[in-house]
Design a protein around this motif. Structure first.
Motif, PDB file in Angstrom:
ATOM      1  N   THR A   1      -0.379  -4.469   1.547  1.00  0.00           N
ATOM      2  CA  THR A   1       0.978  -4.261   1.051  1.00  0.00           C
ATOM      3  C   THR A   1       1.990  -4.692   2.105  1.00  0.00           C
ATOM      4  OG1 THR A   1       1.026  -1.956   1.843  1.00  0.00           O
ATOM      5  CG2 THR A   1       0.303  -2.328  -0.435  1.00  0.00           C
TER       6      THR A   1
ATOM      7  N   THR B   1       8.455  -6.063  -3.198  1.00  0.00           N
ATOM      8  CA  THR B   1       9.276  -4.845  -3.196  1.00  0.00           C
ATOM      9  C   THR B   1       9.844  -4.644  -1.787  1.00  0.00           C
ATOM     10  OG1 THR B   1       7.145  -3.684  -2.962  1.00  0.00           O
ATOM     11  CG2 THR B   1       8.157  -3.636  -5.130  1.00  0.00           C
TER      12      THR B   1
ATOM     13  N   HIS C   1       7.385  -6.625   1.901  1.00  0.00           N
ATOM     14  CA  HIS C   1       6.506  -5.605   1.312  1.00  0.00           C
ATOM     15  C   HIS C   1       6.095  -5.994  -0.118  1.00  0.00           C
ATOM     16  CE1 HIS C   1       5.334  -1.789  -0.573  1.00  0.00           C
ATOM     17  NE2 HIS C   1       5.083  -1.348   0.643  1.00  0.00           N
TER      18      HIS C   1
ATOM     19  N   SER D   1       3.883  -4.838  -3.723  1.00  0.00           N
ATOM     20  CA  SER D   1       3.178  -3.867  -4.549  1.00  0.00           C
ATOM     21  C   SER D   1       2.314  -4.668  -5.525  1.00  0.00           C
ATOM     22  CB  SER D   1       4.174  -2.996  -5.302  1.00  0.00           C
ATOM     23  OG  SER D   1       5.057  -2.373  -4.383  1.00  0.00           O
TER      24      SER D   1
ATOM     25  N   VAL E   1      -0.034  -0.208  -7.841  1.00  0.00           N
ATOM     26  CA  VAL E   1      -0.186   0.166  -6.427  1.00  0.00           C
ATOM     27  C   VAL E   1       1.189   0.079  -5.766  1.00  0.00           C
ATOM     28  CG1 VAL E   1      -1.329  -0.401  -4.240  1.00  0.00           C
ATOM     29  CG2 VAL E   1      -2.541  -0.747  -6.416  1.00  0.00           C
ATOM     30  N   ILE E   2       1.759   1.236  -5.459  1.00  0.00           N
ATOM     31  CA  ILE E   2       3.125   1.308  -4.939  1.00  0.00           C
ATOM     32  C   ILE E   2       3.217   0.823  -3.493  1.00  0.00           C
ATOM     33  CG2 ILE E   2       4.843   3.004  -4.119  1.00  0.00           C
ATOM     34  CD1 ILE E   2       4.468   4.540  -6.716  1.00  0.00           C
ATOM     35  N   GLY E   3       2.215   1.163  -2.681  1.00  0.00           N
ATOM     36  CA  GLY E   3       2.398   0.955  -1.239  1.00  0.00           C
ATOM     37  C   GLY E   3       3.434   1.930  -0.733  1.00  0.00           C
TER      38      GLY E   3
ATOM     39  N   VAL F   1       0.519   5.350 -11.396  1.00  0.00           N
ATOM     40  CA  VAL F   1       0.780   4.752 -10.084  1.00  0.00           C
ATOM     41  C   VAL F   1      -0.108   5.385  -9.021  1.00  0.00           C
ATOM     42  CG1 VAL F   1       3.181   4.314 -10.729  1.00  0.00           C
ATOM     43  CG2 VAL F   1       2.619   6.383  -9.424  1.00  0.00           C
TER      44      VAL F   1
ATOM     45  N   GLY G   1       0.536   6.027  -4.922  1.00  0.00           N
ATOM     46  CA  GLY G   1       1.435   5.893  -3.776  1.00  0.00           C
ATOM     47  C   GLY G   1       0.704   6.214  -2.485  1.00  0.00           C
ATOM     48  N   TYR G   2       0.843   5.344  -1.510  1.00  0.00           N
ATOM     49  CA  TYR G   2       0.081   5.471  -0.263  1.00  0.00           C
ATOM     50  C   TYR G   2       0.335   6.796   0.446  1.00  0.00           C
ATOM     51  CZ  TYR G   2      -2.354   3.387   3.781  1.00  0.00           C
ATOM     52  OH  TYR G   2      -3.258   3.084   4.778  1.00  0.00           O
TER      53      TYR G   2
END
Ligand SMILES: [Zn+2]
Length: 308
Positions: A133, A216, A223, A225, A237-239, A282, A284-285
């Protein structure tokens, strides 16, 4: 789509029987699992990072901070434990990691990815692809082993072009905030070690079949996603474009870990709206309980509904 309840795998038994050992924190590997068709996704823990509350919540105006955090069941004065959730995707012959964790050199509370993978029967040799990411230490530094060799020997590595260019630009060390200079040194060393093995991709690229990159920016300049499959039958996958629950309530505020807080806030607000409206599940990391859930919209504000 099926989401399994979170379960814990620990080596508690072995440690408890070794009564002579000094009291050490018992490490647990939290794993959440999601399946859709032939797709299996696990959230594997790489441990956590601790932040002083003054740092973590610096961007929330002081007059609002206490009420906002208490509404989320967060103690405004307590040390923040930010979890590290790595997305593992298995489909057919492919074993794909989104980010590589922190490795041993970042903070002592992180770097448990290999143990977490092993607890679900995945060895580093099994990993076919690692997709990054961004280049922050908790996402990139785990990519090399103790001998500075790639930890996942059979894997193809991929990173967004803009992000790769940023961390490999020799000028970055001079332009990055002073407290993040070690990030620049660490990223450059690792990306140099990977050399030609790291393939770059652009915004919107189909990185692997069924996996699409969505740029993103703001947390870092490039960055990325990732959409896996479709909203009803896949995962986003948000990162790190949203890293804490307060970011859902006030997406307009930057966070202390954002490279460009204003751009990050813009990205966060737009992406949360999109994820809520499209109905994505989703991951989120840095979100709680394995990081799998839904984004719920409430006007201009949002909330995270954990599916753990
Ligand atoms: Zn992070």
């Amino acid at each position: 789509m099926h989401i399994a309840r979170r379960h814990f795998l620990t080596r508690t038994a072995a440690l408890i029987s070794a009564a002579a050992l000094p009291l050490a924190p018992l490490r647990g590997w939290a794993v959440s699992t999601l399946t859709a068709g032939d797709l299996r996704i696990d959230s594997v823990s790489d441990g956590h990072i601790e932040f002083p509350p003054d740092f973590a919540f610096a961007m929330i105006p002081e007059a609002e901070r206490g009420d906002l955090l208490r509404s989320l069941d967060i103690d405004p004065l307590a040390v923040v434990h930010s979890p590290l959730n790595i997305t593992l995707l298995r489909q057919g012959d492919r074993v794909v990691l989104f980010d590589a964790g922190s490795g041993p050199d970042f903070v002592p509370t992180a770097g448990t990815l290999v143990e977490g993978l092993s607890a679900i029967g995945v060895s580093p040799e099994d990993v076919t692809d690692v997709i990054f990411t961004h280049g922050h230490p908790d996402h990139l530094w785990g990519v090399l082993d103790d001998f500075d060799e790639p930890l996942f020997p059979s894997a193809d590595y991929r990173m967004g072009q803009v992000e790769f260019d940023y961390w490999t630009d020799p000028a970055t060390i001079d332009t990055i905030a002073e407290e993040r200079q070690s990030f620049a040194v660490g990223a450059l060393r690792r990306l140099t070690a990977l050399g030609d093995r790291i393939e770059r991709f652009q915004d919107g690229a189909e990185v692997l079949p069924g996996i699409r990159a969505v740029m993103t920016p703001g947390h870092t300049p490039g960055h990325m996603s990732f959409e896996i499959g479709s909203p009803g039958d896949g995962l986003f996958v948000i990162g790190d474009f949203v890293t804490m629950l307060a970011g859902f309530v006030r997406p307009d505020l930057g966070t202390s870990t954002d490279d460009d807080p204003a751009l990050a806030a813009q990205t966060r607000a737009a992406m949360l709206a999109r994820l809520a409206d499209e109905g994505w599940t989703v991951l989120g990391y840095h979100l709680p309980d394995g990081g799998i859930g839904k984004v719920i919209r409430d006007g201009q504000a949002f909330s995270f509904e954990s599916e753990a």
